[in-house]
Design an enzyme around this catalytic site. Structure first.
Site, PDB file in Angstrom:
ATOM      1  CB  CYS A   1      34.545  30.831  41.995  1.00 51.47           C
ATOM      2  SG  CYS A   1      35.027  32.180  43.103  1.00 51.47           S
TER       3      CYS A   1
ATOM      4  CB  CYS B   1      31.117  33.891  45.765  1.00 48.52           C
ATOM      5  SG  CYS B   1      32.767  34.430  45.310  1.00 48.52           S
TER       6      CYS B   1
ATOM      7  CB  CYS C   1      32.314  33.542  40.849  1.00 51.63           C
ATOM      8  SG  CYS C   1      31.480  32.687  42.195  1.00 51.63           S
TER       9      CYS C   1
END
Ligand SMILES: [Zn+2]
Length: 360
Positions: free
Chosen positions: A46, A73, A76
């Site tokens: 990420c 998230c 990512c």
């Protein structure tokens, strides 16, 4: 790993943490890390800011992270199935970009120690074209760039990886992806498939014919669709997110500042001058910028700064031809066809410093 998993051990966690610090793509899919302070879980690669070690928890799969109360998230996208391309896909892209004839599938498979059918299937899924098509597309692009820039056509043909002139020209014609007459006719009879992508930088529309991408653009969804229809008024449009999934993955990876992405085949019309500028833009490395004057120098037309700026502004494929990496000589951003905020966000995610320019 977290204490609920069978692989729990201090040593494992140390390795995971190292992978997180290195944003290691090769660890993507092997584990996920979650951050207590943000409540978010991520892939190791990420691009977001690294958390403090004390706030991090490791999980072997996204399901466990969700059960522990974390959410995925947005940057990512740890839940999407691709998990980032396997590293061997990039290895093969690099191999296929080397000069010479396109290596046969059996040789590629041997190189990475996998079966030919597996290589064919996964590579095509990840990149959007087969290894052979990819190798051919890169040779045609090299040929185009060499023909535009170099005076010696024969050596250009050999540098581009063809065995003889006649083969090169026979292959080059359709593959150049630039057929202005067809596009001047409004795309009559062409089928154009498009998809809308959500990125942190904003909505993206990508559209392609069988031959390659015709546009990649940022904007508001309805506006983008109507703009593309206006540009190709006689083409047949349909939305197909699944068909364009491999191209979408590559474009989205571009919005996250992922390096060394495969070059997607293009089907765009260009004047000779535009083609020279756009080829030059494709060699500006990620994380760097050039001025319009730099690009004018790169194509051997040092006075053509305004024409270079116009060619940048008319780039139909955002990200794929990285016109966002061209700024003013004083480092200020100048314009961007899809908005200055978008340009700024792209340069930020790529880690480009404003004054990091080539000296000449
Ligand atoms: Zn993340």
């Amino acid at each position: 790993m977290n204490s609920n998993t069978q692989t729990s051990s201090g040593a494992d966690e140390e390795e995971c943490w190292r992978a997180v610090l290195e944003r290691s793509r090769s660890h993507d899919g092997m584990f996920f890390y979650a951050v207590r302070t943000t409540g978010v879980y991520c892939r190791p690669s990420c691009p977001s800011r690294r958390p403090l070690r004390n706030n991090v928890e490791f999980f072997s799969d996204p399901q466990q992270a969700r059960e522990a109360g974390y959410r995925a998230c947005r940057r990512c996208a740890p839940d999407s199935s691709d998990g980032g391309s396997p590293p061997w896909v990039l290895t093969l892209c690099r191999r296929l970009e080397q000069p010479g004839s396109v290596p046969p599938l059996s040789e590629l498979a041997q190189l990475v120690g996998l079966s030919p059918s597996h290589v064919q299937r996964i590579f095509t899924r990840e990149v959007g074209v087969s290894p052979h098509q990819y190798g051919k597309a890169r040779r045609l692009e090299n040929l185009r760039a060499e023909l535009k820039n170099g005076p010696d056509v024969t050596s250009a043909v050999f540098d581009a990886g063809f065995n003889s002139n006649s083969v090169a020209y026979a292959q080059a014609k359709p593959g150049l992806g630039m057929t202005p007459r067809r596009w001047r006719d409004g795309g009559r009879g062409e089928e154009i498939v498009y998809s809308i992508l959500a990125s942190d930088i904003g909505s993206i529309l990508i559209a392609a014919t069988k031959a390659g991408l015709v546009t990649v653009r940022f904007g508001e969804e309805a506006q983008m669709i109507s703009d593309v229809r206006d540009e190709f008024p006689l083409a047949n449009f349909r939305r197909d997110d699944e068909l364009l999934a491999p191209q979408s993955r590559t474009v989205l990876a571009g919005t996250l500042g992922v390096a060394n992405l495969p070059q997607l085949p293009l089907d765009i019309a260009a004047t000779t001058f535009q083609a020279r500028v756009w080829s030059a833009l494709q060699v500006i490395p990620l994380g760097e910028t050039r001025s319009y004057a730099d690009v004018a120098m790169m194509i051997g037309e040092p006075r053509a700064i305004r024409a270079v700026a116009r060619a940048c502004a008319s780039n139909p494929v955002a990200l794929v031809i990285p016109c966002h990496r061209v700024v003013r000589s004083d480092g200020s951003l100048a314009g961007y066809r899809w908005g200055l905020e978008t340009k700024e966000a792209l340069l930020e995610v790529e880690g480009a410093r404003p004054h990091q320019r080539a000296n000449h």
